[in-house]
Motif scaffolding. Structure first.
Motif, PDB file in Angstrom:
ATOM      1  N   PRO A  40       3.777 116.480  41.222  1.00 17.35           N
ATOM      2  CA  PRO A  40       2.925 116.801  42.375  1.00 17.35           C
ATOM      3  C   PRO A  40       1.687 117.593  41.965  1.00 17.35           C
ATOM      4  CG  PRO A  40       5.221 117.187  42.911  1.00 17.35           C
ATOM      5  CD  PRO A  40       5.176 116.896  41.442  1.00 17.35           C
ATOM      6  N   GLY A  41       0.522 117.120  42.399  1.00 15.53           N
ATOM      7  CA  GLY A  41      -0.713 117.815  42.112  1.00 15.53           C
ATOM      8  C   GLY A  41      -1.243 117.657  40.703  1.00 15.53           C
ATOM      9  N   LYS A  42      -0.588 116.802  39.918  1.00 15.60           N
ATOM     10  CA  LYS A  42      -1.021 116.618  38.528  1.00 15.60           C
ATOM     11  C   LYS A  42      -1.381 115.165  38.266  1.00 15.60           C
ATOM     12  CE  LYS A  42       1.549 120.479  36.519  1.00 15.60           C
ATOM     13  NZ  LYS A  42       2.464 120.890  35.414  1.00 15.60           N
ATOM     14  N   GLU A  43      -2.085 114.946  37.180  1.00 17.36           N
ATOM     15  CA  GLU A  43      -2.438 113.585  36.800  1.00 17.36           C
ATOM     16  C   GLU A  43      -1.242 112.881  36.161  1.00 17.36           C
ATOM     17  OE1 GLU A  43      -7.217 114.195  35.921  1.00 17.36           O
ATOM     18  OE2 GLU A  43      -5.852 113.670  34.296  1.00 17.36           O
ATOM     19  N   ARG A  44      -1.280 111.577  36.217  1.00 17.10           N
ATOM     20  CA  ARG A  44      -0.239 110.788  35.563  1.00 17.10           C
ATOM     21  C   ARG A  44      -0.350 110.976  34.049  1.00 17.10           C
ATOM     22  NH1 ARG A  44       0.853 104.883  37.960  1.00 17.10           N
ATOM     23  NH2 ARG A  44       0.706 106.236  39.785  1.00 17.10           N
ATOM     24  N   GLU A  45       0.792 111.160  33.396  1.00 18.44           N
ATOM     25  CA  GLU A  45       0.789 111.417  31.960  1.00 18.44           C
ATOM     26  C   GLU A  45       1.764 110.515  31.219  1.00 18.44           C
ATOM     27  OE1 GLU A  45       1.978 115.445  31.164  1.00 18.44           O
ATOM     28  OE2 GLU A  45       4.051 115.101  31.796  1.00 18.44           O
ATOM     29  N   PHE A  46       1.434 110.261  29.982  1.00 16.36           N
ATOM     30  CA  PHE A  46       2.263 109.431  29.113  1.00 16.36           C
ATOM     31  C   PHE A  46       3.549 110.153  28.766  1.00 16.36           C
ATOM     32  CE2 PHE A  46       3.197 106.481  25.769  1.00 16.36           C
ATOM     33  CZ  PHE A  46       3.727 107.239  24.734  1.00 16.36           C
ATOM     34  N   VAL A  47       4.647 109.396  28.722  1.00 11.68           N
ATOM     35  CA  VAL A  47       5.946 109.945  28.337  1.00 11.68           C
ATOM     36  C   VAL A  47       6.454 109.300  27.045  1.00 11.68           C
ATOM     37  CG1 VAL A  47       8.371 110.198  28.994  1.00 11.68           C
ATOM     38  CG2 VAL A  47       6.563 110.473  30.724  1.00 11.68           C
ATOM     39  N   ALA A  48       6.527 107.971  27.039  1.00  6.93           N
ATOM     40  CA  ALA A  48       7.076 107.271  25.877  1.00  6.93           C
ATOM     41  C   ALA A  48       6.645 105.820  25.919  1.00  6.93           C
ATOM     42  CB  ALA A  48       8.600 107.367  25.861  1.00  6.93           C
ATOM     43  N   SER A  49       6.640 105.178  24.747  1.00  2.29           N
ATOM     44  CA  SER A  49       6.293 103.757  24.667  1.00  2.29           C
ATOM     45  C   SER A  49       7.122 103.086  23.585  1.00  2.29           C
ATOM     46  CB  SER A  49       4.802 103.573  24.384  1.00  2.29           C
ATOM     47  OG  SER A  49       4.453 104.212  23.170  1.00  2.29           O
ATOM     48  N   ILE A  50       7.162 101.752  23.667  1.00  2.00           N
ATOM     49  CA  ILE A  50       7.925 100.969  22.705  1.00  2.00           C
ATOM     50  C   ILE A  50       7.164  99.685  22.429  1.00  2.00           C
ATOM     51  CG2 ILE A  50       9.352  99.894  24.526  1.00  2.00           C
ATOM     52  CD1 ILE A  50      11.709 100.123  22.487  1.00  2.00           C
ATOM     53  N   SER A  51       7.168  99.279  21.181  1.00  2.00           N
ATOM     54  CA  SER A  51       6.376  98.126  20.777  1.00  2.00           C
ATOM     55  C   SER A  51       7.028  96.811  21.193  1.00  2.00           C
ATOM     56  CB  SER A  51       6.158  98.157  19.262  1.00  2.00           C
ATOM     57  OG  SER A  51       7.400  97.977  18.592  1.00  2.00           O
ATOM     58  N   ARG A  52       6.272  95.727  21.009  1.00  2.00           N
ATOM     59  CA  ARG A  52       6.716  94.410  21.458  1.00  2.00           C
ATOM     60  C   ARG A  52       7.847  93.849  20.635  1.00  2.00           C
ATOM     61  NH1 ARG A  52       3.197  90.638  20.424  1.00  2.00           N
ATOM     62  NH2 ARG A  52       1.872  91.842  19.054  1.00  2.00           N
ATOM     63  N   ILE A  53       7.725  93.944  19.304  1.00  2.00           N
ATOM     64  CA  ILE A  53       8.579  93.154  18.430  1.00  2.00           C
ATOM     65  C   ILE A  53       9.650  93.985  17.714  1.00  2.00           C
ATOM     66  CG2 ILE A  53       8.597  91.638  16.419  1.00  2.00           C
ATOM     67  CD1 ILE A  53       5.769  90.756  17.241  1.00  2.00           C
ATOM     68  N   ASP A  54       9.218  95.039  17.011  1.00  2.00           N
ATOM     69  CA  ASP A  54      10.175  95.767  16.175  1.00  2.00           C
ATOM     70  C   ASP A  54      10.690  97.041  16.833  1.00  2.00           C
ATOM     71  OD1 ASP A  54       7.749  97.330  13.886  1.00  2.00           O
ATOM     72  OD2 ASP A  54       7.989  97.409  16.066  1.00  2.00           O
ATOM     73  N   SER A  55      10.347  97.226  18.118  1.00  2.00           N
ATOM     74  CA  SER A  55      10.831  98.383  18.895  1.00  2.00           C
ATOM     75  C   SER A  55      10.463  99.721  18.276  1.00  2.00           C
ATOM     76  CB  SER A  55      12.337  98.291  19.123  1.00  2.00           C
ATOM     77  OG  SER A  55      12.643  97.191  19.962  1.00  2.00           O
ATOM     78  N   THR A  56       9.298  99.771  17.654  1.00  2.79           N
ATOM     79  CA  THR A  56       8.754 101.069  17.257  1.00  2.79           C
ATOM     80  C   THR A  56       8.539 101.899  18.514  1.00  2.79           C
ATOM     81  OG1 THR A  56       7.633 100.129  15.341  1.00  2.79           O
ATOM     82  CG2 THR A  56       6.804 102.223  16.175  1.00  2.79           C
ATOM     83  N   THR A  57       8.846 103.184  18.456  1.00  2.73           N
ATOM     84  CA  THR A  57       8.724 104.043  19.629  1.00  2.73           C
ATOM     85  C   THR A  57       7.750 105.185  19.372  1.00  2.73           C
ATOM     86  OG1 THR A  57      10.638 105.338  18.919  1.00  2.73           O
ATOM     87  CG2 THR A  57      11.038 103.509  20.441  1.00  2.73           C
TER      88      THR A  57
END
Length: 124
Positions: A40-57
């Motif tokens: 609430p009251g804050k900008e959207r922020e990145f948490v985590a990501s995962i790649s397409r093929i080899d599941s690099t995180t």
């Protein structure tokens, strides 16, 4: 791609939740996937990501060691396992997809496909 997130809820500090995000379409494996959150009251922020093929995180420093992102391409689903939850993790969590994207893309504007969000509330 259309995304549908679920799994949010109310949990006490130190507890765990697992978020799921199911995608429609037959090209799921072509997408880099990510979770973002917005308090609430804050900008959207990145948490985590995962790649397409080899599941690099890749993780935001604030969740590293506590959250785990994974994907199951056979089920068109991306997960976010959240352990050791803290009150500051309270937010609406969104899954996002980027066609042929990079696991290191943290910018909200670069993701064109978003789920509807699921609310995570952590009580102290």
């Amino acid at each position: 791609v259309q995304l549908q997130a679920s799994g949010g809820g109310l949990v006490q500090a130190g507890g765990s939740l697992r978020l799921s995000c199911v995608a429609s379409g037959r090209t799921f494996s072509s997408y880099a996937l990510a979770w973002f959150r917005q308090a609430p009251g804050k900008e959207r922020e990145f948490v985590a990501s995962i790649s397409r093929i080899d599941s690099t995180t890749y993780y935001a420093d604030s969740v590293k060691g506590r959250f785990t992102i994974s994907r199951d391409n056979a089920k068109n689903t991306v997960y976010l396992q959240m352990d050791g939850l803290k009150p500051e993790d309270t937010a609406i969590y969104y899954c996002a997809a980027q066609l042929y994207g990079s696991v290191y893309e943290l910018r909200v504007a670069k993701y064109k496909d978003w789920g509807q969000g699921t609310l995570v509330t952590v009580s102290s």
